[in-house]
Design a protein around this motif. Sequence first.
Motif, PDB file in Angstrom:
ATOM      1  N   UNK A 161       0.808  -1.224   0.000  1.00 52.92           N
ATOM      2  CA  UNK A 161       0.000   0.000   0.000  1.00 52.92           C
ATOM      3  C   UNK A 161       0.839   1.272   0.000  1.00 52.92           C
ATOM      4  N   UNK A 162       2.149   1.147   0.105  1.00 51.57           N
ATOM      5  CA  UNK A 162       3.020   2.294   0.359  1.00 51.57           C
ATOM      6  C   UNK A 162       3.119   3.225  -0.841  1.00 51.57           C
ATOM      7  N   UNK A 163       2.779   4.503  -0.595  1.00 50.02           N
ATOM      8  CA  UNK A 163       2.938   5.537  -1.624  1.00 50.02           C
ATOM      9  C   UNK A 163       4.423   5.696  -1.915  1.00 50.02           C
ATOM     10  N   UNK A 164       4.758   5.778  -3.171  1.00 52.65           N
ATOM     11  CA  UNK A 164       6.158   5.966  -3.553  1.00 52.65           C
ATOM     12  C   UNK A 164       6.970   4.690  -3.597  1.00 52.65           C
ATOM     13  N   UNK A 165       6.390   3.558  -3.231  1.00 51.61           N
ATOM     14  CA  UNK A 165       7.116   2.291  -3.271  1.00 51.61           C
ATOM     15  C   UNK A 165       7.219   1.808  -4.713  1.00 51.61           C
ATOM     16  N   UNK A 166       8.363   1.255  -5.072  1.00 51.53           N
ATOM     17  CA  UNK A 166       8.539   0.714  -6.423  1.00 51.53           C
ATOM     18  C   UNK A 166       7.658  -0.506  -6.664  1.00 51.53           C
TER      19      UNK A 166
END
Length: 151
Positions: A74-79
Amino acid sequence: MIDGVVVKKIVKHSDDRGFFAELVRDDDHILERFGQASWSMSYPGVIKAFHYHEKQDDLWFFPSGHAQVVLYDLRKGSSTKGETNVFYMGENNPILLLIPKGVAHGYRVLGPNPATIIYFTTESYNRENPDEKRIPWNDKEIGFNWETANR
């Protein structure tokens, strides 16, 4: 694999008395810090999903029974945002699974026996302000099919 997820194969040292296995050591450098160790059991067919944390990482181990473990980034900015990983854990596949903060996770108990989970967290549980964000097991965004596909 989802960025930040770590899998450690557990080595059993067996002899005529039984076995011994190390789960996690400080020199494994898996957890940033140690917060709490917990133990839980779930009955066959139970689905415990989904939740995630904003502050803590989880380290899961199933010493008995079998589980289908599902992770969703769910992480924003995660590849790897939006990626799903599935792991089959338990007595036939003894692994440790590091679940980073911001990754939704849950499991389904497989087979006719209960599954036991031992898990470690980087933070202790705070009853007044729990770091537990819930998502329904059948969430449309995650879109995971929990049914076994017979082949």
